[in-house]
Each structure stands twice: as structure tokens, then as C-alpha cells.
Design a protein around this motif. Structure first.
Motif, PDB file in Angstrom:
ATOM      1  N   THR A  23      -0.214  -0.368  16.112  1.00  0.00           N
ATOM      2  CA  THR A  23      -0.691  -0.179  14.738  1.00  0.00           C
ATOM      3  C   THR A  23       0.359  -0.474  13.668  1.00  0.00           C
ATOM      4  OG1 THR A  23      -0.101   2.158  14.830  1.00  0.00           O
ATOM      5  CG2 THR A  23      -2.352   1.583  15.455  1.00  0.00           C
ATOM      6  N   LEU A  24       1.630  -0.533  14.065  1.00  0.00           N
ATOM      7  CA  LEU A  24       2.718  -0.708  13.102  1.00  0.00           C
ATOM      8  C   LEU A  24       3.634  -1.849  13.497  1.00  0.00           C
ATOM      9  CD1 LEU A  24       3.873   3.008  12.707  1.00  0.00           C
ATOM     10  CD2 LEU A  24       2.316   1.747  11.206  1.00  0.00           C
ATOM     11  N   ARG A  25       4.260  -2.418  12.482  1.00  0.00           N
ATOM     12  CA  ARG A  25       5.329  -3.391  12.687  1.00  0.00           C
ATOM     13  C   ARG A  25       6.481  -2.973  11.791  1.00  0.00           C
ATOM     14  NH1 ARG A  25       6.899  -8.384  10.370  1.00  0.00           N
ATOM     15  NH2 ARG A  25       5.122  -8.331   8.950  1.00  0.00           N
ATOM     16  N   LEU A  26       7.698  -2.992  12.335  1.00  0.00           N
ATOM     17  CA  LEU A  26       8.899  -2.661  11.579  1.00  0.00           C
ATOM     18  C   LEU A  26       9.836  -3.860  11.640  1.00  0.00           C
ATOM     19  CD1 LEU A  26       7.675   0.106  12.638  1.00  0.00           C
ATOM     20  CD2 LEU A  26       9.972   1.007  12.423  1.00  0.00           C
ATOM     21  N   ARG A  27      10.485  -4.123  10.514  1.00  0.00           N
ATOM     22  CA  ARG A  27      11.492  -5.192  10.477  1.00  0.00           C
ATOM     23  C   ARG A  27      12.514  -4.861   9.408  1.00  0.00           C
ATOM     24  NH1 ARG A  27      11.236  -7.449   5.799  1.00  0.00           N
ATOM     25  NH2 ARG A  27       9.303  -8.221   4.895  1.00  0.00           N
ATOM     26  N   GLY A  28      13.647  -5.546   9.461  1.00  0.00           N
ATOM     27  CA  GLY A  28      14.736  -5.282   8.533  1.00  0.00           C
ATOM     28  C   GLY A  28      14.347  -5.499   7.078  1.00  0.00           C
ATOM     29  N   LEU A  29      14.817  -4.579   6.238  1.00  0.00           N
ATOM     30  CA  LEU A  29      14.588  -4.642   4.790  1.00  0.00           C
ATOM     31  C   LEU A  29      15.332  -5.824   4.186  1.00  0.00           C
ATOM     32  CD1 LEU A  29      13.529  -2.967   2.247  1.00  0.00           C
ATOM     33  CD2 LEU A  29      15.851  -2.051   2.152  1.00  0.00           C
ATOM     34  N   CYS A  30      14.697  -6.502   3.234  1.00  0.00           N
ATOM     35  CA  CYS A  30      15.355  -7.565   2.472  1.00  0.00           C
ATOM     36  C   CYS A  30      14.946  -7.447   1.003  1.00  0.00           C
ATOM     37  CB  CYS A  30      15.016  -8.944   3.035  1.00  0.00           C
ATOM     38  SG  CYS A  30      13.293  -9.406   2.934  1.00  0.00           S
ATOM     39  N   GLU A  31      15.638  -8.145   0.149  1.00  0.00           N
ATOM     40  CA  GLU A  31      15.377  -8.070  -1.293  1.00  0.00           C
ATOM     41  C   GLU A  31      13.914  -8.372  -1.624  1.00  0.00           C
ATOM     42  OE1 GLU A  31      15.481  -7.362  -5.132  1.00  0.00           O
ATOM     43  OE2 GLU A  31      17.286  -7.025  -3.934  1.00  0.00           O
ATOM     44  N   ASP A  32      13.315  -9.269  -0.891  1.00  0.00           N
ATOM     45  CA  ASP A  32      11.923  -9.639  -1.158  1.00  0.00           C
ATOM     46  C   ASP A  32      10.942  -8.484  -0.939  1.00  0.00           C
ATOM     47  OD1 ASP A  32      12.734 -12.188  -1.808  1.00  0.00           O
ATOM     48  OD2 ASP A  32      12.151 -13.071   0.122  1.00  0.00           O
ATOM     49  N   LEU A  79      19.332  -1.245   0.796  1.00  0.00           N
ATOM     50  CA  LEU A  79      19.630  -2.648   1.064  1.00  0.00           C
ATOM     51  C   LEU A  79      21.112  -2.846   1.357  1.00  0.00           C
ATOM     52  CD1 LEU A  79      18.191  -5.397   1.180  1.00  0.00           C
ATOM     53  CD2 LEU A  79      18.762  -5.685  -1.237  1.00  0.00           C
ATOM     54  N   ALA A  80      21.975  -2.226   0.558  1.00  0.00           N
ATOM     55  CA  ALA A  80      23.418  -2.372   0.740  1.00  0.00           C
ATOM     56  C   ALA A  80      23.910  -1.696   2.012  1.00  0.00           C
ATOM     57  CB  ALA A  80      24.158  -1.810  -0.478  1.00  0.00           C
ATOM     58  N   ALA A  81      23.326  -0.562   2.348  1.00  0.00           N
ATOM     59  CA  ALA A  81      23.778   0.205   3.506  1.00  0.00           C
ATOM     60  C   ALA A  81      23.400  -0.463   4.824  1.00  0.00           C
ATOM     61  CB  ALA A  81      23.205   1.624   3.452  1.00  0.00           C
ATOM     62  N   GLY A  82      22.305  -1.195   4.839  1.00  0.00           N
ATOM     63  CA  GLY A  82      21.836  -1.801   6.076  1.00  0.00           C
ATOM     64  C   GLY A  82      21.121  -0.787   6.951  1.00  0.00           C
ATOM     65  N   GLY A  83      20.582  -1.259   8.045  1.00  0.00           N
ATOM     66  CA  GLY A  83      19.914  -0.395   8.996  1.00  0.00           C
ATOM     67  C   GLY A  83      18.524   0.048   8.592  1.00  0.00           C
ATOM     68  N   THR A  84      18.026  -0.415   7.449  1.00  0.00           N
ATOM     69  CA  THR A  84      16.720   0.018   6.961  1.00  0.00           C
ATOM     70  C   THR A  84      15.629  -0.903   7.475  1.00  0.00           C
ATOM     71  OG1 THR A  84      17.740   0.913   4.967  1.00  0.00           O
ATOM     72  CG2 THR A  84      15.363   0.577   4.913  1.00  0.00           C
ATOM     73  N   LEU A  85      14.550  -0.273   7.908  1.00  0.00           N
ATOM     74  CA  LEU A  85      13.383  -1.002   8.398  1.00  0.00           C
ATOM     75  C   LEU A  85      12.192  -0.715   7.498  1.00  0.00           C
ATOM     76  CD1 LEU A  85      13.720  -0.094  12.185  1.00  0.00           C
ATOM     77  CD2 LEU A  85      14.490  -2.186  11.046  1.00  0.00           C
ATOM     78  N   VAL A  86      11.490  -1.759   7.076  1.00  0.00           N
ATOM     79  CA  VAL A  86      10.244  -1.559   6.346  1.00  0.00           C
ATOM     80  C   VAL A  86       9.134  -1.406   7.378  1.00  0.00           C
ATOM     81  CG1 VAL A  86      10.861  -2.673   4.174  1.00  0.00           C
ATOM     82  CG2 VAL A  86       9.940  -4.046   6.027  1.00  0.00           C
ATOM     83  N   VAL A  87       8.159  -0.574   7.029  1.00  0.00           N
ATOM     84  CA  VAL A  87       7.063  -0.250   7.940  1.00  0.00           C
ATOM     85  C   VAL A  87       5.790  -0.884   7.400  1.00  0.00           C
ATOM     86  CG1 VAL A  87       5.765   1.611   9.026  1.00  0.00           C
ATOM     87  CG2 VAL A  87       8.193   1.944   8.481  1.00  0.00           C
ATOM     88  N   PHE A  88       5.156  -1.698   8.225  1.00  0.00           N
ATOM     89  CA  PHE A  88       3.895  -2.347   7.886  1.00  0.00           C
ATOM     90  C   PHE A  88       2.767  -1.715   8.686  1.00  0.00           C
ATOM     91  CE2 PHE A  88       7.074  -5.533   7.094  1.00  0.00           C
ATOM     92  CZ  PHE A  88       6.624  -6.237   5.994  1.00  0.00           C
ATOM     93  N   ASP A  89       1.702  -1.371   8.019  1.00  0.00           N
ATOM     94  CA  ASP A  89       0.470  -0.981   8.696  1.00  0.00           C
ATOM     95  C   ASP A  89      -0.242  -2.279   9.058  1.00  0.00           C
ATOM     96  OD1 ASP A  89      -1.705   1.158   9.290  1.00  0.00           O
ATOM     97  OD2 ASP A  89      -2.729  -0.394   8.116  1.00  0.00           O
ATOM     98  N   LYS A  90      -0.455  -2.512  10.338  1.00  0.00           N
ATOM     99  CA  LYS A  90      -1.029  -3.779  10.775  1.00  0.00           C
ATOM    100  C   LYS A  90      -2.490  -3.937  10.336  1.00  0.00           C
ATOM    101  CE  LYS A  90       0.242  -5.165  14.956  1.00  0.00           C
ATOM    102  NZ  LYS A  90       0.693  -5.134  16.377  1.00  0.00           N
ATOM    103  N   ALA A  91      -3.236  -2.839  10.281  1.00  0.00           N
ATOM    104  CA  ALA A  91      -4.641  -2.921   9.868  1.00  0.00           C
ATOM    105  C   ALA A  91      -4.758  -3.335   8.405  1.00  0.00           C
ATOM    106  CB  ALA A  91      -5.343  -1.587  10.097  1.00  0.00           C
ATOM    107  N   GLU A  92      -3.901  -2.755   7.544  1.00  0.00           N
ATOM    108  CA  GLU A  92      -3.951  -3.083   6.114  1.00  0.00           C
ATOM    109  C   GLU A  92      -3.100  -4.294   5.769  1.00  0.00           C
ATOM    110  OE1 GLU A  92      -3.538   0.077   3.330  1.00  0.00           O
ATOM    111  OE2 GLU A  92      -4.833   1.423   4.478  1.00  0.00           O
ATOM    112  N   GLY A  93      -2.152  -4.642   6.663  1.00  0.00           N
ATOM    113  CA  GLY A  93      -1.297  -5.792   6.422  1.00  0.00           C
ATOM    114  C   GLY A  93      -0.345  -5.611   5.264  1.00  0.00           C
ATOM    115  N   LYS A  94       0.061  -4.350   5.017  1.00  0.00           N
ATOM    116  CA  LYS A  94       0.992  -4.141   3.899  1.00  0.00           C
ATOM    117  C   LYS A  94       2.030  -3.087   4.229  1.00  0.00           C
ATOM    118  CE  LYS A  94      -1.889  -0.996   1.224  1.00  0.00           C
ATOM    119  NZ  LYS A  94      -2.554  -0.802  -0.057  1.00  0.00           N
TER     120      LYS A  94
END
Length: 183
Positions: A13-22, A59-74
Motif C-alpha cells: 500500500t505504500l512506497r517510500l523513497r529519499g526526499l528531494c527538493e522537488d 533535506l540537509a540532514a539526509g535520511g528522510t523518506l517521503v511516504v506515498f500512498d499507492k492508492a491515492e498516488g500522492k
């Protein structure tokens, strides 16, 4: 083997990936409802002027993952791996928030499952440092099998603050995972 603190992690149900400025606008959209911060010490983080410095720190510290709900795609929140000053040989998970619409179900558990499974490939213990008045996060952390160890004054993000410290070891996580996630 070197620990990758910004892996791509995917579950049902979820996807996590590294945070970026975008990710700034999408993460702000997830954070912009005051109800999301209702039980959190930073109740005003829903405001752009407060959110942007928080985002910049993540962003500066690193190690942050953004969490996406796959059903909503956001994007629905984020969480971060970090090394705590009280346990430099271990890893911590924190700086977590989820949009309030995703509370009360299994989203936090599924997100932490992905992060903990990745962390326990490299570490024997994971730490959680939680603000003393953030009862919701303390309860959620104990549901993962973590145990309270101490109250400490620590610098986790630029200033010394009081924290409730919880530790989760690999064996406790295996037990909780078998009980709560066996499906």
C-alpha cells in the motif's frame, strides 16, 4: 555493508523513497492541515513559514523518506533515519508525520515495517526519540514492540530538548511482526 539511509522501499500500500527538493510542495500539501499537528509539539508546522525551515532541515540532514500512498498516488508524510547522540552505534527512526487522514489504521505500522525491516539488516537496535507530550507517537511506538528506556535532554536537530527514549531490538520486532503482520 554500508547502510543506505534513503532506500527505495515498497509494500502493498505504500512506497517510500529519499526526499528531494522537488518534494517540497507535495509534502507541504500533506502537512498543511492543522489537524495533522494536533497532538504534536510543533502545532504550527502546517504554516508555510514554519514548514519550510523544517523541510530544509530534513533535506540537509539526509535520511528522510517521503511516504506515498499507492492508492491515492500522492505524498502523505515522511519519516527519517538518523543516528542519535545517545546511541551512535545504532540507528533512530523519527521526525515522522502522516497526514491525519491516514491515522488510526495500519499506515504507520506498514511504513515502520518497511523502515524497520531495512534497518534490521544492518543494526541490532532501533531508537525512537519522542517529545514528552506526543502521546499518540509514544503509544504507536510501543505497539511496534519498543520499550521506554529513559528521559534524556538531547540535541537531535540543532537544540537540546527533552525526549522520551524508546528502544526496539531485532527479536522484539520479529515477535511483533509475526503477531501483527501475519497475513
Amino acid at each position: 555493508m554500508i547502510f543506505n539511509d534513503q532506500p527505495d522501499l515498497e509494500g502493498d500500500t505504500l512506497r517510500l523513497r529519499g526526499l528531494c527538493e522537488d518534494d517540497r510542495e507535495d509534502l507541504f500539501a500533506a502537512a498543511s492541515d492543522p489537524e495533522t499537528w494536533a497532538g504534536h509539539p510543533a502545532k504550527d508546522r502546517c504554516q508555510r513559514a514554519v514548514f519550510d525551515p523544517y523541510f530544509d532541515m530534513l533535506l540537509a540532514a539526509g535520511g528522510t523518506l517521503v511516504v506515498f500512498d499507492k492508492a491515492e498516488g500522492k505524498v502523505i508524510g515522511c519519516s527519517r533515519y538518523y543516528v542519535g547522540p545517545d546511541a551512535p552505534g545504532d540507528i533512530g527512526i523519527g521526525f515522522t508525520f502522516l497526514n491525519h487522514r491516514f491515522w488510526g489504521g495500519e499506515v504507520n505500522l506498514r511504513m515502520k515495517q518497511l523502515m524497520l525491516d531495512h534497518a534490521f539488516v544492518h543494526f541490532d537496535r532501533v531508537w525512537f526519540h519522542i517529545a514528552p507530550d506526543n502521546i499518540r507517537s509514544q503509544k504507536a511506538t510501543m505497539k511496534l514492540g519498543a520499550e521506554f528506556t529513559s528521559d534524556e535532554d538531547l540535541d537531535l536537530s540543532g537544540s537540546i530538548l527533552p525526549w522520551k527514549c524508546y528502544q526496539l531490538d531485532r527479536q522484539a520486532w520479529k515477535r511483533v511482526k509475526a503477531e501483527r503482520l501475519s497475513n
